[in-house]
Enzyme design. Structure first.
Site, PDB file in Angstrom:
ATOM      1  N   LEU A   1      11.226   1.420   6.766  1.00 31.61           N
ATOM      2  CA  LEU A   1      10.564   1.838   5.533  1.00 31.61           C
ATOM      3  C   LEU A   1      11.315   3.047   4.968  1.00 31.61           C
ATOM      4  O   LEU A   1      11.635   3.965   5.724  1.00 31.61           O
ATOM      5  CB  LEU A   1       9.115   2.236   5.841  1.00 31.61           C
ATOM      6  CG  LEU A   1       8.310   2.535   4.591  1.00 31.61           C
ATOM      7  CD1 LEU A   1       7.836   1.239   3.950  1.00 31.61           C
ATOM      8  CD2 LEU A   1       7.119   3.421   4.912  1.00 31.61           C
TER       9      LEU A   1
ATOM     10  N   GLU B   1      12.703   2.792  13.679  1.00 29.02           N
ATOM     11  CA  GLU B   1      11.735   3.818  13.290  1.00 29.02           C
ATOM     12  C   GLU B   1      10.582   3.794  14.276  1.00 29.02           C
ATOM     13  O   GLU B   1      10.692   3.182  15.343  1.00 29.02           O
ATOM     14  CB  GLU B   1      11.265   3.589  11.851  1.00 29.02           C
ATOM     15  CG  GLU B   1      10.636   2.241  11.611  1.00 29.02           C
ATOM     16  CD  GLU B   1      10.245   1.994  10.154  1.00 29.02           C
ATOM     17  OE1 GLU B   1      10.190   2.943   9.367  1.00 29.02           O
ATOM     18  OE2 GLU B   1       9.966   0.823   9.826  1.00 29.02           O
TER      19      GLU B   1
ATOM     20  N   TYR C   1       0.826  -1.208   0.000  1.00 26.27           N
ATOM     21  CA  TYR C   1       0.000   0.000   0.000  1.00 26.27           C
ATOM     22  C   TYR C   1       0.853   1.248   0.000  1.00 26.27           C
ATOM     23  O   TYR C   1       2.079   1.188   0.178  1.00 26.27           O
ATOM     24  CB  TYR C   1      -0.950  -0.008   1.206  1.00 26.27           C
ATOM     25  CG  TYR C   1      -0.276   0.329   2.539  1.00 26.27           C
ATOM     26  CD1 TYR C   1       0.544  -0.583   3.186  1.00 26.27           C
ATOM     27  CD2 TYR C   1      -0.464   1.578   3.136  1.00 26.27           C
ATOM     28  CE1 TYR C   1       1.151  -0.264   4.398  1.00 26.27           C
ATOM     29  CE2 TYR C   1       0.140   1.901   4.348  1.00 26.27           C
ATOM     30  CZ  TYR C   1       0.950   0.978   4.973  1.00 26.27           C
ATOM     31  OH  TYR C   1       1.556   1.288   6.169  1.00 26.27           O
TER      32      TYR C   1
ATOM     33  N   LYS D   1       6.366  -1.863   1.987  1.00 28.71           N
ATOM     34  CA  LYS D   1       5.185  -1.239   2.599  1.00 28.71           C
ATOM     35  C   LYS D   1       4.018  -2.207   2.450  1.00 28.71           C
ATOM     36  O   LYS D   1       3.152  -2.073   1.580  1.00 28.71           O
ATOM     37  CB  LYS D   1       4.899   0.125   1.964  1.00 28.71           C
ATOM     38  CG  LYS D   1       4.085   1.026   2.861  1.00 28.71           C
ATOM     39  CD  LYS D   1       4.186   2.471   2.455  1.00 28.71           C
ATOM     40  CE  LYS D   1       3.231   3.380   3.207  1.00 28.71           C
ATOM     41  NZ  LYS D   1       3.401   3.419   4.655  1.00 28.71           N
TER      42      LYS D   1
END
Ligand code: PDD
Length: 287
Positions: free
Chosen positions: A205, A181, A34, A149
């Site tokens: 990511l 992250e 996505y 993702k």
């Protein structure tokens, strides 16, 4: 409020009429990828970069891109035009489609399911920018392909809930002594006026906002070092920020209930927040 219109497999329809078969591999396995694209004044922000990252995610899960970038842009453009808000968050996902039975292995013939919707972009309240936000930390227990993702976000959801349960905004993740992250954001640290950015790897990511922050730093002459940031460095940083398409850049002022740096949004954050808003304003003027 009108029911928003969504795109599903080639058709535009009201959201409450969109249906996905229960045998869709997105539903059964989270087998899909996505993007979340912010839209300011009906202009998608960094669309090319988002579509490039989508292609990277599709390549990584061995799924052909159902559309060219031009077709994606056309469909996204229509969703944006039909939505009732000027500032939006466009969500798109591609799954490996529907099979006849539940089977981990890929179907022989794959017809991907494609879904696009728009929601109002709820940028963070002014108080979060001026006062900062609280975060908790957790061990990053996700898989080793966090660069994809993927829609399979169970770990991220469980990790984000830790923050919500503690009355906080985000969970900052550490793996093997290093900062990775947030549960749904990139994290930066500042020490002695230098911006420290964890380097991209399969453990984080590749954030589009992360790239914007580094570009703005370079443009304005802020010192940046892209390298591994240890947990000890992150906890002892002067400033810690989170960055994402929906939250832009926010200062983290407490971590696990303890003040981070001065416990107030720092001067380097305030600079970056100004640069970010100026940059957005330029974009909205169509420059
Ligand atoms: N998430 N890291 C993770 C795990 C994320 O989920 C996100 C964004 C980011 C920041 O990436 P970007 O700057 O491209 O938004 C980093 C989106 C907003 C989401 O899942 O809703």
């Amino acid at each position: 409020m009108n029911v928003p219109r969504v795109f599903l497999n080639g058709e535009f329809m009201p959201a409450d009429e969109a249906r996905v078969p229960v045998m869709d591999r997105g539903f059964l396995f989270g087998d899909g990828v996505y993007e979340v694209i912010p839209v300011y004044s009906r202009r998608p922000f960094r669309l090319v970069e988002h579509l490039r990252r989508l292609q990277g995610s599709l390549n990584a899960i061995r799924l052909d891109n159902p559309y060219t970038d031009e077709i994606w842009a056309t469909h996204i453009g229509r969703i944006v035009a039909e939505a009732e808000w000027d500032d939006q968050s466009v969500y798109l996902q591609v799954t490996r489609g529907t099979d006849t039975k539940r089977n981990h292995a890929f179907p022989k013939v794959v017809v991907p399911s494609v879904f696009i919707m728009s929601e109002a972009l709820s940028t963070p309240p002014a108080a979060q920018r001026s006062e900062g936000i609280a975060a908790v930390s957790a061990v990053d227990n996700r898989w080793l392909r966090c660069d994809i993702k993927a829609t399979s976000l169970l770990a991220n959801c469980l990790l984000r809930q830790l923050a919500v349960d503690a009355g906080c905004v985000e969970t900052v993740l550490f793996r093997d002594g290093l900062l990775t992250e947030g549960s749904a954001s990139s994290i930066f640290a500042v020490k002695d006026g230098v911006l420290l950015a964890p380097q991209k790897s399969h453990l984080i990511l590749p954030g589009i906002t992360y790239d914007v922050v580094l570009e703005l730093a370079a443009r304005h002459g802020l010192a940046v070092v892209v390298r591994d940031v240890t947990e000890i460095e992150a906890r002892g940083a002067d400033e810690l920020w989170l960055a994402s398409s929906t939250k832009e850049v926010l200062p983290i002022v407490t971590l696990d209930g303890r003040p981070l740096g001065s416990g107030r949004p720092g001067p380097v954050y305030r600079q970056m927040a100004d640069w970010y808003q100026q940059f957005k304003a330029t974009l909205m003027r169509g420059a």
